[in-house]
Design an enzyme around this catalytic site. Structure first.
Site, mmCIF file in Angstrom:
data_model
loop_
_atom_site.group_PDB
_atom_site.id
_atom_site.type_symbol
_atom_site.label_atom_id
_atom_site.label_comp_id
_atom_site.label_asym_id
_atom_site.label_seq_id
_atom_site.Cartn_x
_atom_site.Cartn_y
_atom_site.Cartn_z
ATOM 1 N N SER A 258 -18.008 71.416 14.675
ATOM 2 C CA SER A 258 -17.749 71.784 16.066
ATOM 3 C C SER A 258 -17.608 73.305 16.186
ATOM 4 O O SER A 258 -18.527 74.037 15.805
ATOM 5 C CB SER A 258 -16.512 71.036 16.566
ATOM 6 O OG SER A 258 -16.381 71.129 17.967
ATOM 7 N N ASP A 352 -23.759 62.709 20.168
ATOM 8 C CA ASP A 352 -22.663 63.668 20.367
ATOM 9 C C ASP A 352 -22.562 63.988 21.851
ATOM 10 O O ASP A 352 -23.501 64.504 22.455
ATOM 11 C CB ASP A 352 -22.960 64.934 19.556
ATOM 12 C CG ASP A 352 -21.856 65.975 19.644
ATOM 13 O OD1 ASP A 352 -20.870 65.754 20.382
ATOM 14 O OD2 ASP A 352 -21.979 67.001 18.952
ATOM 15 N N HIS A 386 -19.456 62.924 17.992
ATOM 16 C CA HIS A 386 -19.132 64.309 17.653
ATOM 17 C C HIS A 386 -18.282 64.433 16.394
ATOM 18 O O HIS A 386 -18.554 65.251 15.524
ATOM 19 C CB HIS A 386 -18.401 64.954 18.829
ATOM 20 C CG HIS A 386 -18.141 66.419 18.641
ATOM 21 N ND1 HIS A 386 -19.147 67.352 18.569
ATOM 22 C CD2 HIS A 386 -16.967 67.118 18.513
ATOM 23 C CE1 HIS A 386 -18.623 68.557 18.404
ATOM 24 N NE2 HIS A 386 -17.297 68.448 18.368
#
Length: 451
Positions: A258, A352, A386
């Site tokens: 991320s 995601d 994600h």
């Protein structure tokens, strides 16, 4: 009170069955192996002593460091020998998962409190799992108990050393495998939540890597917010690892997820001493804070708040929130990935919902090719969200986003996401072994697309 008797390799408990008012002479055994293990180790669980074809429900329960309870309930039917083996017996419809899946009792647990993500914050203590077996496929939590057992799953392997790091400005924890070393070195950079998270670094150290869990804001004397970051701070961390006597050179690896993904892209582009970089659902745009290094400044990519969707009241879908960093008006946020001279492994969850990770991986590939560099290895995982974590950590469908300020959905389907976590964790280790140790390590491959 949980009752269990531990053998050296197997946790087992017998309970005498009570059919009606008569006490049966047979007993049911729930066997979990091993008694204690690392969290990423496959689960071995068997039930003996059932009647052929008997329906049972297997419940799993664990509590996180904050006391939040996570549970699952799987439905099974005993085979002709009165046995259930999760490595070959299918979970039946109506339970937390279906089909043959040895990891199902682990990855299928869900919190009682909505939007709670399972995160191990103190790796010095294990997570304690409780397994219980009940007759039938009912949903009554107070139903008769046939057998129970327990297992401890740790993120810190036996003999792994944890050393709090306060070197110059750098803050974090260094994890060193047992033995004299030197070991291949990795820096693990977390996402935008701030603070210090150690569970990935400690697991990697348990698998043979000298790993630095790096904090970069909201920890000890570091800045409390993420308004501006200096890459010189991360350079200090790289130099610390390169000079450490128990870290094998000449270069180190980076692992970022991320926001940590765009940071390791930036570190690879601007800093020396990086040999291998793994980016998990990262962005080629600088996110959330001004990033500076010497005479270079990357602005945070802009956002279009009109693109936020609300699939449920109070929960946001921010997949399309970011502007395109390849467009000329937003290129001041684009990380010059093509300047990097390291090897890349890009892990992509195709579902995601935090942002379009597929786009960012393909953009990184093109930026490298445009500079005459080698294409990165890209692994795409269908129906994967994600938060691609180490194996058996359950999918978090939605939780609070620190930068957005409200819960957001993360994407992914539980079983496919779980399979991706098992496969990607092996691939990450193999990649670091290959490029930091110059040794090939083969991993079991699940469904994926490799570019």
């Amino acid at each position: 009170m949980l009752l269990s008797v531990f053998a050296p390799a197997v946790s087992r408990l017998h309970r005498t069955l009570l059919p009606g008012s008569a006490r049966a002479m047979s007993a049911v055994s729930l066997l979990v192996s091993p008694e204690r293990c690392l969290y990423d180790r496959p689960l071995q669980l068997r039930v003996l002593g059932l009647s052929p074809g008997q329906d049972v429900t297997l419940r799993t329960a664990l509590s996180d460091d904050g006391g939040e309870l996570f549970t699952s309930a799987a439905h099974y039917r005993a085979d002709g020998g009165g046995e259930v083996d999760v490595s070959r017996s299918p979970g039946l419809a109506g339970g937390s998962y279906t089909g043959v899946d040895p990891g199902g009792p682990l990855w299928s647990v869900q919190p009682r409190t909505p939007y709670r993500r399972l995160v191990k914050k103190d790796v010095r203590s294990p997570l304690r799992l409780r397994f219980s077996l009940h007759p039938g496929h009912g949903g009554d939590t107070g139903e008769e108990l046939l057998a129970e057992a327990a297992q401890e799953r740790s993120f810190l392997g036996e003999g792994v050393r944890r050393e709090p790091l306060r070197e110059g400005r750098v803050r974090g924890s260094l994890f060193l495998p047992p033995g004299p070393g030197p070991f291949p070195g990795v820096i693990e950079v977390p996402g935008a939540g701030g603070g210090l998270l150690e569970y990935k670094a400690s697991l990697l150290a348990s698998r043979g890597f000298a790993t630095l869990a790096l904090a970069y804001y909201n920890y000890e004397d570091l800045p409390k917010d993420m308004k501006a970051l200096q890459l010189e701070y991360f350079e200090e961390a790289v130099n610390y690892m390169l000079q450490h006597p128990q870290v094998k050179g000449p270069g180190i690896g980076l692992l970022g997820h991320s926001k940590g993904g765009d940071l390791v892209f930036s570190m690879s582009a601007f800093l020396k001493g990086i040999t291998a970089t793994v980016v998990v659902n990262g962005s080629v745009a600088n996110i959330g804070a001004v990033l500076s290094y010497k005479d270079n400044t990357l602005l945070p990519i802009g956002i279009d708040t009109k693109k936020v969707k609300y699939p449920k009241p109070g929960i946001a879908d921010i997949h399309d929130l970011l502007y395109n960093p390849l467009e000329e008006s937003h290129r001041k946020s684009l990380i010059p990935v093509g300047k990097a001279d390291c090897k890349f492994l890009l892990i992509v969850g195709e579902d995601d919902r935090n942002w379009n990770s597929t786009f960012h991986a393909q953009a990184a590939c093109q930026l490298l090719v445009d500079e005459g560099k080698e294409k990165p290895e890209i692994v795409y995982y269908p129906k994967t969200g994600h938060y691609i974590e180490p194996p058996y950590i359950p999918l978090c469908e939605a939780s609070m986003h620190r930068l957005v300020g409200l819960p957001v959905i993360w994407g992914g389907k539980p079983k496919e996401h779980a399979m991706a976590q098992v496969d990607s964790w092996q691939r990450i280790q193999a990649f670091f072994h290959e490029h930091l140790n110059k040794t090939e390590v083969k991993s079991k491959v699940y469904e994926r697309v490799v570019e």
